[in-house]
Scaffold this motif. Sequence first.
Motif, mmCIF file in Angstrom:
data_model
loop_
_atom_site.group_PDB
_atom_site.id
_atom_site.type_symbol
_atom_site.label_atom_id
_atom_site.label_comp_id
_atom_site.label_asym_id
_atom_site.label_seq_id
_atom_site.Cartn_x
_atom_site.Cartn_y
_atom_site.Cartn_z
ATOM 1 N N ALA A 181 12.520 1.282 -1.429
ATOM 2 C CA ALA A 181 12.084 2.364 -2.318
ATOM 3 C C ALA A 181 10.886 1.919 -3.152
ATOM 4 N N PHE A 182 10.896 0.663 -3.591
ATOM 5 C CA PHE A 182 9.796 0.128 -4.397
ATOM 6 C C PHE A 182 8.502 0.107 -3.584
ATOM 7 N N ARG A 183 8.621 -0.355 -2.329
ATOM 8 C CA ARG A 183 7.455 -0.397 -1.448
ATOM 9 C C ARG A 183 6.871 0.998 -1.230
ATOM 10 N N ASP A 184 7.747 1.952 -0.941
ATOM 11 C CA ASP A 184 7.282 3.312 -0.663
ATOM 12 C C ASP A 184 6.607 3.936 -1.884
ATOM 13 N N LYS A 185 7.099 3.582 -3.068
ATOM 14 C CA LYS A 185 6.515 4.096 -4.311
ATOM 15 C C LYS A 185 5.109 3.546 -4.538
ATOM 16 N N LEU A 186 4.881 2.303 -4.062
ATOM 17 C CA LEU A 186 3.588 1.654 -4.275
ATOM 18 C C LEU A 186 2.538 2.035 -3.234
#
Length: 264
Positions: A181-186
């Motif tokens: 989720a963190f990767r997709d947000k970035l």
Amino acid sequence: MQYQGVLTKMQTEIGSPIQYYLVFESDFIHMNQLLDKKIQIEFVGHQCLACGKEVKIYRQGYCYEDFYKQPQAGDWIMRPELSKAHLDIEDRDLEYEKKVQLQPHIVYLANSSNVKVGVTRKTQVPTRWIDQGAHEAIEIVEVPNRYLAGITEVALKEYVADKTNWRKMLKNEIDDESLVAFRDKLQEFIPEEAKEYFIPTNTETSLDFPVLQYPTHLKSLNLEKTPEYTGVLKGIKGQYLIFEDETVFNVRNNEGTVVCITML
């Protein structure tokens, strides 16, 4: 049994748990086998990893002169965005810089205490994550050179940390986060030059460290101030040895130090 040699960062082997090896010029120690055993570390002296002289270490295992001369200690190592080999511009040794900079690099997220962004050569996955004590990590982009990885990291660290809290890492105080989720947000913050290299499909890599007991209070071992230390080894995480009395020893920070290690 006794071993003597110049410290360099521990070599690692992926496994459950990760296997650690302290490698000297003519011998090595499989550190996992020393867990729950008493060992003594004695300070013997210094030896520069480049020139081999018995002189005081300045940084990264090098004496003052070699730190400012060796291509392995150029500013682009710590700041990949300063890489210029792709422009055919030399910093200290263009042949070496091309060899290292002009190869696939990974920008990743790792969780060792908190989520942080970092850069490593593709060939250093998962070694880089192990050295940082990350219990999980995920790749964000795979780019063809170090410069592109560097400018991506610079852009993303506006939104996520780029440093590990080593104290929290050693105490195993970890924020539980979904790196996917963190990767997709970035993703939207990746620079235009690197957007095509985004990796949307991979999953988190989990890492298991050989630690029997985590410390609650930390005491760092400085061999120059305490030239002889004895303790029971309780864990290895990142590049740290963790002892029963909550003393911790950063092997990598002591590269170039000559030690004598005795199994008691």
